[in-house]
Design an enzyme around this catalytic site. Structure first.
Site, PDB file in Angstrom:
ATOM      1  N   GLU A  86       0.823  -1.210   0.000  1.00 52.40           N
ATOM      2  CA  GLU A  86       0.000   0.000   0.000  1.00 52.40           C
ATOM      3  C   GLU A  86       0.862   1.267   0.000  1.00 52.40           C
ATOM      4  O   GLU A  86       0.526   2.243  -0.662  1.00 52.40           O
ATOM      5  CB  GLU A  86      -0.964   0.003   1.184  1.00 52.40           C
ATOM      6  CG  GLU A  86      -2.084  -1.006   1.054  1.00 52.40           C
ATOM      7  CD  GLU A  86      -3.050  -0.705  -0.087  1.00 52.40           C
ATOM      8  OE1 GLU A  86      -3.124   0.448  -0.556  1.00 52.40           O
ATOM      9  OE2 GLU A  86      -3.755  -1.640  -0.511  1.00 52.40           O
ATOM     10  N   GLU A 134      -7.351   1.273  -9.694  1.00 51.11           N
ATOM     11  CA  GLU A 134      -7.960   1.947 -10.837  1.00 51.11           C
ATOM     12  C   GLU A 134      -8.870   3.107 -10.431  1.00 51.11           C
ATOM     13  O   GLU A 134      -8.956   4.109 -11.121  1.00 51.11           O
ATOM     14  CB  GLU A 134      -8.763   0.902 -11.630  1.00 51.11           C
ATOM     15  CG  GLU A 134      -9.294   1.368 -12.940  1.00 51.11           C
ATOM     16  CD  GLU A 134     -10.005   0.242 -13.667  1.00 51.11           C
ATOM     17  OE1 GLU A 134     -11.223   0.397 -13.909  1.00 51.11           O
ATOM     18  OE2 GLU A 134      -9.347  -0.759 -13.991  1.00 51.11           O
TER      19      GLU A 134
END
Length: 178
Positions: A86, A134
């Site tokens: 992350e 996305e």
């Protein structure tokens, strides 16, 4: 001691599932709606007395937030590995070592989500970082701890994991802000 008598699956989605449990509490049965979530990870990054925050729009609350880099755990994923992934996806940085800060429950009244918080003051820019999800549009910002704490007071930072991480940094400046 509470004891689950039964659990009925109500919803099974991409990020969480919901069960309706019958729980025995103090000898009586009660209905509880429980959100089951794999959990998440957040990383407090400190470099040159500045904190790395990510600015992003959050659809669920219809607001732009300032948060530490963070994300959700995949099923059975190791929190440390998720933290590194992350961090790279959201900021383009990695770290040779993430140090545990704490593990917390986000909303234990109805959800089992645990968030694992780490911190680091050692980062390296990644030449070709993992892409953001996305649906993410993230802007990174480096802010002094003092300004970040003021943002909490002014209501500009409302994210619980970020508030906990920043307050931890404020309580432990000699350890974290070396």
């Amino acid at each position: 001691m509470e004891k689950t008598q039964s659990a009925k699956l109500i919803f099974d989605g991409n990020i969480f599932k919901v069960t309706q449990d019958t729980a025995q509490i103090n000898g009586k049965c009660y209905s509880r709606d429980i959100v089951h979530h794999h959990g998440g990870v957040g990383i407090l990054v400190i470099q040159k007395n500045k904190i790395l925050l990510v600015k992003q729009f959050r659809y669920a609350i219809q607001e732009t937030t300032f948060e530490i880099p963070a994300g959700k755990l995949e099923k059975d994923e190791d929190p440390y590995t998720c933290g590194l992934r992350e961090l790279e996806e959201e900021s383009g940085y990695t770290s040779p070592k993430l140090k545990p800060l704490c593990t917390m429950y986000s909303t234990p009244g109805f959800c089992n989500e645990q968030i694992h918080l780490y911190w680091t003051n050692q980062i390296e820019k990644v030449e070709n970082p993992l892409p953001m999800d996305e649906d993410e549009n993230i802007e990174i910002q480096w802010i002094s701890l003092e300004n970040a704490l003021s943002m909490i007071e002014l209501g500009k930072i409302k994210d619980a994991k970020t508030i906990i991480a920043l307050q931890y940094a404020a309580l432990h400046p000699t350890t974290l802000l070396k």
